[in-house]
Design an enzyme around this catalytic site. Sequence first.
Site, PDB file in Angstrom:
ATOM      1  N   GLU A   1      28.803  61.186   3.074  1.00 18.24           N
ATOM      2  CA  GLU A   1      28.091  60.566   4.082  1.00 18.24           C
ATOM      3  C   GLU A   1      28.208  61.330   5.485  1.00 18.24           C
ATOM      4  O   GLU A   1      29.656  61.639   5.795  1.00 18.24           O
ATOM      5  CB  GLU A   1      28.391  58.956   4.328  1.00 18.24           C
ATOM      6  CG  GLU A   1      27.626  58.068   3.494  1.00 18.24           C
ATOM      7  CD  GLU A   1      27.810  56.653   3.524  1.00 18.24           C
ATOM      8  OE1 GLU A   1      28.177  56.352   4.685  1.00 18.24           O
ATOM      9  OE2 GLU A   1      27.930  55.912   2.659  1.00 18.24           O
TER      10      GLU A   1
ATOM     11  N   ARG B   1      30.964  51.979  -2.052  1.00 18.46           N
ATOM     12  CA  ARG B   1      31.384  53.166  -1.398  1.00 18.46           C
ATOM     13  C   ARG B   1      30.840  54.075  -2.271  1.00 18.46           C
ATOM     14  O   ARG B   1      30.949  54.420  -3.450  1.00 18.46           O
ATOM     15  CB  ARG B   1      33.020  53.526  -1.391  1.00 18.46           C
ATOM     16  CG  ARG B   1      33.618  52.551  -0.238  1.00 18.46           C
ATOM     17  CD  ARG B   1      33.178  53.262   1.370  1.00 18.46           C
ATOM     18  NE  ARG B   1      34.086  52.536   2.350  1.00 18.46           N
ATOM     19  CZ  ARG B   1      33.263  51.383   3.006  1.00 18.46           C
ATOM     20  NH1 ARG B   1      32.190  50.911   2.720  1.00 18.46           N
ATOM     21  NH2 ARG B   1      34.035  51.078   4.089  1.00 18.46           N
TER      22      ARG B   1
ATOM     23  N   HIS C   1      23.655  52.824   4.416  1.00 14.45           N
ATOM     24  CA  HIS C   1      24.671  52.374   4.624  1.00 14.45           C
ATOM     25  C   HIS C   1      24.374  51.290   5.519  1.00 14.45           C
ATOM     26  O   HIS C   1      24.960  51.049   6.712  1.00 14.45           O
ATOM     27  CB  HIS C   1      26.057  53.236   5.045  1.00 14.45           C
ATOM     28  CG  HIS C   1      27.297  52.697   4.786  1.00 14.45           C
ATOM     29  ND1 HIS C   1      28.359  53.620   4.632  1.00 14.45           N
ATOM     30  CD2 HIS C   1      27.510  51.370   4.743  1.00 14.45           C
ATOM     31  CE1 HIS C   1      29.215  52.776   4.144  1.00 14.45           C
ATOM     32  NE2 HIS C   1      28.859  51.430   4.405  1.00 14.45           N
TER      33      HIS C   1
END
Length: 320
Positions: free
Chosen positions: A266, A237, A285
């Site tokens: 993000e 993450r 991602h």
Amino acid sequence: MSAKIVVTQPVHAEIVERLRAAGHEVVDVGSPQGLSASELRTLTAGADALLSQLTDRLTAEVFEETSLKIVATIATGYDNIDVKAASAAGVVVTRTPGVLTDATADLAMTLMLAVARHLPSSDASVRASGSTGPFKLLYEPMGIDISGATIGIVGLGRIGEAVARRSHFGFGMRVLYTARSTHSVGFPAERRSLEELLAEADVVSLHAPLNDETRHMINVDTLSLMKPEAILINTGRGGLIKEVDLAAALQAGVIAGAGLDVFENEPDVHPDLLASGDRVVLTPHVGSATAKTRLAMASLAADNILAVLAGDPPLSPVSV
Ligand code: GLV
């Protein structure tokens, strides 16, 4: 009994079909991006189940006087969900661990090799000139050896262990790891404190979940413990890293490079990271983005919904 299932963002048509074939009403929202808490609250009024994704903001507001019985997120991480609020409201939260382990570990290795061997800039230079140029023994920039190097795995869960396995068996790397307790993984792997691991590893790969304890674990202080020739990989993450500190460390040569699939804010990427040139390799991602894996994730999430709606225990619940 027929239930109402809300699907927030595009999923495989066959998954929606399966939910309908089980006799349920499916509201397929098809949002091109994650939904806000207030949008989710409105959409889930009167609904029994929510098939969500990691960009949906499932804060406590969504669970106030909700009719939901289950939230099934198509992801292994669940830092976007207030699991305590869900539990207090009697809502089961499920996730999709296991099925994405190999794909995500493969991407971590891909990033490691891409950074070590300057893949994006090499590719760009061949394309730009339409030629390899003359062969040069003293090529610049030279790569960094991964074979035989030391990897530090931060968080030896399923994905961390899969990266450790690839590193040991595939690349003959020495494996260090951090974890709450000592693990026996069937090959040599040594447990370290985070500080020790950062100081010893040539490659550091992050696999810890994001929570209050781990947010910004990589910052100016911890980066300064790393070797100047070390590479940092993050497929976990984005919030594990304080991006502004990483960009400064890369630009000052505190570490050699970084391979990042996840970002602190993000969908935005810190502009200083974008300006770090060849030292960073960036992917959007996509750790689990293989056709087989993404279908398996959506399928497991749907199985969780069907189980809970049928009164059966969930297959892969998040524990509170
Ligand atoms: C992806 O980031 C996931 O948590 O599944």
